[in-house]
Design an enzyme around this catalytic site. Structure first.
Site, mmCIF file in Angstrom:
data_model
loop_
_atom_site.group_PDB
_atom_site.id
_atom_site.type_symbol
_atom_site.label_atom_id
_atom_site.label_comp_id
_atom_site.label_asym_id
_atom_site.label_seq_id
_atom_site.Cartn_x
_atom_site.Cartn_y
_atom_site.Cartn_z
ATOM 1 N N TRP A 45 -16.974 52.472 -0.458
ATOM 2 C CA TRP A 45 -18.119 52.655 0.215
ATOM 3 C C TRP A 45 -17.705 52.415 2.053
ATOM 4 O O TRP A 45 -18.055 51.421 2.792
ATOM 5 C CB TRP A 45 -19.154 51.109 -0.145
ATOM 6 C CG TRP A 45 -20.285 51.662 -1.125
ATOM 7 C CD1 TRP A 45 -19.717 52.136 -2.075
ATOM 8 C CD2 TRP A 45 -21.294 51.402 -0.949
ATOM 9 N NE1 TRP A 45 -20.843 52.392 -3.304
ATOM 10 C CE2 TRP A 45 -21.884 52.006 -1.954
ATOM 11 C CE3 TRP A 45 -22.319 50.437 0.172
ATOM 12 C CZ2 TRP A 45 -22.873 51.732 -2.633
ATOM 13 C CZ3 TRP A 45 -23.115 49.834 -1.098
ATOM 14 C CH2 TRP A 45 -24.206 51.281 -1.928
ATOM 15 N N ALA A 46 -16.029 52.066 1.795
ATOM 16 C CA ALA A 46 -15.225 51.305 3.315
ATOM 17 C C ALA A 46 -15.077 52.405 4.202
ATOM 18 O O ALA A 46 -15.003 53.003 3.893
ATOM 19 C CB ALA A 46 -14.715 50.703 3.240
ATOM 20 N N GLU A 118 -10.577 48.152 16.783
ATOM 21 C CA GLU A 118 -11.565 47.227 15.635
ATOM 22 C C GLU A 118 -12.060 46.496 16.571
ATOM 23 O O GLU A 118 -11.229 45.727 16.922
ATOM 24 C CB GLU A 118 -11.558 47.573 14.300
ATOM 25 C CG GLU A 118 -11.835 48.777 13.531
ATOM 26 C CD GLU A 118 -12.545 48.523 11.828
ATOM 27 O OE1 GLU A 118 -11.795 47.517 11.869
ATOM 28 O OE2 GLU A 118 -12.386 49.573 11.605
ATOM 29 N N ASP A 225 -18.219 39.505 -11.500
ATOM 30 C CA ASP A 225 -18.337 39.920 -12.809
ATOM 31 C C ASP A 225 -16.622 39.062 -12.889
ATOM 32 O O ASP A 225 -16.229 38.414 -14.019
ATOM 33 C CB ASP A 225 -17.915 40.754 -13.128
ATOM 34 C CG ASP A 225 -19.074 41.920 -13.319
ATOM 35 O OD1 ASP A 225 -20.169 41.268 -12.636
ATOM 36 O OD2 ASP A 225 -19.113 42.672 -14.049
ATOM 37 N N HIS A 246 -21.497 41.180 7.388
ATOM 38 C CA HIS A 246 -20.880 42.262 8.414
ATOM 39 C C HIS A 246 -22.102 42.432 9.318
ATOM 40 O O HIS A 246 -23.159 42.321 9.286
ATOM 41 C CB HIS A 246 -21.218 43.324 7.782
ATOM 42 C CG HIS A 246 -20.554 44.714 8.877
ATOM 43 N ND1 HIS A 246 -21.072 45.019 10.018
ATOM 44 C CD2 HIS A 246 -19.170 45.395 8.666
ATOM 45 C CE1 HIS A 246 -20.197 46.075 10.652
ATOM 46 N NE2 HIS A 246 -19.046 46.316 9.713
ATOM 47 N N ARG A 293 -16.249 38.412 13.096
ATOM 48 C CA ARG A 293 -17.663 38.569 12.748
ATOM 49 C C ARG A 293 -18.370 37.731 13.610
ATOM 50 O O ARG A 293 -19.577 37.662 12.509
ATOM 51 C CB ARG A 293 -17.626 39.235 11.332
ATOM 52 C CG ARG A 293 -16.938 41.242 11.833
ATOM 53 C CD ARG A 293 -16.207 41.479 9.921
ATOM 54 N NE ARG A 293 -15.905 42.902 10.129
ATOM 55 C CZ ARG A 293 -15.897 43.935 9.164
ATOM 56 N NH1 ARG A 293 -15.735 43.389 8.175
ATOM 57 N NH2 ARG A 293 -15.189 45.101 9.199
ATOM 58 N N HIS A 355 -20.912 40.612 3.675
ATOM 59 C CA HIS A 355 -20.315 42.078 3.424
ATOM 60 C C HIS A 355 -18.387 41.660 2.443
ATOM 61 O O HIS A 355 -18.206 42.415 1.550
ATOM 62 C CB HIS A 355 -20.013 42.529 4.854
ATOM 63 C CG HIS A 355 -18.733 43.942 4.819
ATOM 64 N ND1 HIS A 355 -19.092 45.314 4.791
ATOM 65 C CD2 HIS A 355 -17.840 43.828 5.744
ATOM 66 C CE1 HIS A 355 -17.929 45.925 5.101
ATOM 67 N NE2 HIS A 355 -17.527 45.220 5.437
ATOM 68 N N GLU A 379 -10.255 42.213 -3.722
ATOM 69 C CA GLU A 379 -11.504 40.828 -3.111
ATOM 70 C C GLU A 379 -11.926 40.275 -4.302
ATOM 71 O O GLU A 379 -12.360 37.804 -3.943
ATOM 72 C CB GLU A 379 -13.079 41.507 -2.793
ATOM 73 C CG GLU A 379 -13.491 40.579 -2.332
ATOM 74 C CD GLU A 379 -15.017 41.596 -1.766
ATOM 75 O OE1 GLU A 379 -16.427 41.008 -1.024
ATOM 76 O OE2 GLU A 379 -14.749 42.914 -1.950
ATOM 77 N N ARG A 390 -12.529 36.873 7.541
ATOM 78 C CA ARG A 390 -11.811 38.437 7.478
ATOM 79 C C ARG A 390 -11.481 39.108 8.963
ATOM 80 O O ARG A 390 -12.878 39.428 9.498
ATOM 81 C CB ARG A 390 -12.547 39.520 6.404
ATOM 82 C CG ARG A 390 -11.358 40.911 6.335
ATOM 83 C CD ARG A 390 -11.783 41.222 4.729
ATOM 84 N NE ARG A 390 -13.464 41.585 5.311
ATOM 85 C CZ ARG A 390 -13.356 43.051 6.090
ATOM 86 N NH1 ARG A 390 -12.180 43.693 5.621
ATOM 87 N NH2 ARG A 390 -14.962 43.946 6.294
#
Length: 524
Positions: A45-46, A118, A225, A246, A293, A355, A379, A390
């Site tokens: 998904w990144a 970024e 989990d 995010h 962020r 995020h 993560e 981060r």
């Protein structure tokens, strides 16, 4: 009981696949467990990218990279972890992902990856594959692990618990021994059975917990989990209050939030309110939309609170002035157009969303946890790299580097690793007369967890809100735990149990820390 593997890897994103490939290259027998189909991970998904460093001639260096990480981490980074990543990570990105696996990064005129900018980075050092970098990396990793003769891939299995001695041993005399991990119990939703996957060494790479929040950029499988299993096994866990939001997720009422990559602001996109006013000048006049962020998320939160509006807007007109949006950001454009939005003609509605989890199972520079036999990467682990917040695009690189180093350390320990004796371990026992798992009850409990964390332990927190959340979830925890012991197992029930445990870890950590730092912001 299964055969004993050299290394059991739980999780198949960038950290898990990198660890499996490195250990297998070193001759170890590896079992790689994926919760969904191989490739269905948070890594996929990144959108943004991974750091490969810019050429030295444009002024980048490991020192500059390290200083950016430290600045974003708000004074809580582990310095040796930052230095190691800055010096070793970019080279590994190039040699392993680009040269060996052939990840199709966007290339410049010289045929090498063309880095972009970024937020909070001092140089254009982000390697990317359009705006679907994670998917490109995950696809290459998945293909490589499937082909490796030393890796056995197990798909669609859920982590129930880590197997530990003395807890799972039949002999009561083992109670005097230190806790050691010997693998994991795995649940197969297709058969309803639980199996013991035994291993000389185990590596957790189960990802994050963004689904615990009402608004998140994570997939529904991100339910914490591995963190919950490590907590139950008594591993040391730290920094759970630091949940990064995010700033820009596509806001469409009644629809899941879609991440809008950081690279949009890196290339010049503006944040504006409903009146079209660019508001970041009030909150971060020097960095504007390229502030860290947490700063940008709080600015958006404040704008929404002042206006009463459910969202703000991201204006891509400055980007469209020098880039073709469809060729550079096809994922973003497709997501917007699917909702009837045209970013080339109008600002698009955005909200902050949970995020990335900066805390986790504490590990050293080689991925070792506080429990012998257990490693962690990605993560689910807390390496200390991110500190209190981060820096964008460091997470994929962290998963890659600690996956490699964890695998190498685990393989080095194999000659001294006494394999667990299956006969000494108790088999898994199901309830004799299990209650049915009512999906409506599970949905209701999830709704309470997600709304409580969002409202009381989200972007802005107070002691009173956190105390209220703790009280609300205390009773729910007892109810879910009783339900777990009395009902038949299901993936949904296992995820719910993990979710309530992780929610309480976040709340307790946030309550114990009265200091605003990074992405933990206490108004009081």
């Amino acid at each position: 009981m299964s055969d004993v593997a050299d290394l059991l890897v739980l999780g198949a994103g960038i950290a898990g696949c990198s660890a499996a490939l490195r250990a297998a290259d070193l001759g170890a027998s590896v079992v790689l467990v994926a919760k969904d189909e191989l490739g269905g991970t948070n890594t996929a998904w990144a959108q943004g990218g991974i750091i490969g460093l810019a050429p030295p001639e444009i002024g980048d260096s490991p020192d500059l990279f390290a200083s950016d990480i430290e600045a974003a981490g708000a004074g809580l980074c582990r310095h040796e972890a930052v230095r190691m990543l800055a010096e070793e990570g970019p080279g590994l990105c190039r040699s392993f992902l680009w040269e060996r696996l052939g990840v199709p990064f966007d290339l410049g005129p010289n045929g090498t990856p063309d880095p972009t900018a970024e937020a909070a980075h001092s140089a254009r050092r982000i390697y990317h594959a359009k705006d679907a970098t994670g998917l490109a990396i995950q696809t290459a990793l998945s293909e490589a692990v499937r082909k490796h003769p030393n890796i056995r891939v197990r798909e669609r299995l859920c982590l129930v618990d880590l197997i530990t001695s003395p807890h799972h041993c039949l002999s009561p005399e083992r109670v005097y021994e230190p806790i050691r991990v010997h693998g994991a119990f795995l649940f197969d939703p297709a058969t309803g059975e639980v199996e013991a996957a035994l291993a000389k060494r185990t590596l957790l790479a189960t990802g994050g917990l963004g689904y615990l929040y009402l608004h998140t950029t994570n997939p529904p499988s991100a339910t914490g989990d591995g963190l919950a299993a490590a907590y139950r096994a008594s591993a040391r866990i730290v920094n759970c209050e630091y949940v990064q939001f995010h700033p820009t997720a596509l806001y469409v009422p009644g629809k899941p939030r879609t991440l809008l990559t950081e690279a949009l602001r890196g290339e010049g996109a503006w944040l504006v309110n409903r009146r079209g006013e660019r508001f970041m000048e009030q909150y971060a006049p020097e960095q504007l939309e390229l502030a860290p962020r947490d700063v940008v998320s709080r600015a958006i939160f404040q704008e929404m609170a002042q206006s009463g509006e459910p969202n703000v807007y991201l204006d891509l007109a400055p980007v469209a002035a020098h880039l073709d949006l469809d060729s550079h950001f096809p994922t973003v454009m497709a997501a917007c157009r699917a909702e009837g939005l045209d970013p080339s003609r109008q600002p698009i509605p955005v909200v902050p969303a949970a995020h990335y989890f900066c805390g986790g199972v504490l590990v050293d520079l080689e991925g070792r946890t506080s429990l012998p036999g257990l490693f962690a990467a990605g993560e689910v682990a807390c390496t200390g790299l991110h500190g209190a917040n981060r820096l964008a695009s460091t997470s994929l690189l962290e998963g890659l580097l600690w996956g490699f180093r964890g695998a190498e350390a685990a393989v080095r320990e194999l000659p001294e690793a006494a394999p667990p004796e299956a006969a000494e371990l108790a088999p898994w026992r199901m309830p004799e007369s299990p209650e049915p798992t009512d999906p409506l009850l599970i949905d209701q409990d999830w709704g309470l967890i997600r709304s409580t964390l969002w409202n009381y332990a989200g972007i802005v927190r107070t002691g009173a809100r956190l105390q209220r959340a703790k009280a609300d979830l205390h009773y729910l925890n007892h109810r879910i735990e009783r339900f777990y012991h009395e009902a038949g197992l299901s993936r949904e029930l296992l995820e719910l149990r993990s979710g309530i445990i992780c929610a309480r870890l976040i709340l307790n950590a946030a309550l114990q820390n009265p200091e605003s730092r990074g992405c933990h912001y206490r108004v009081d």
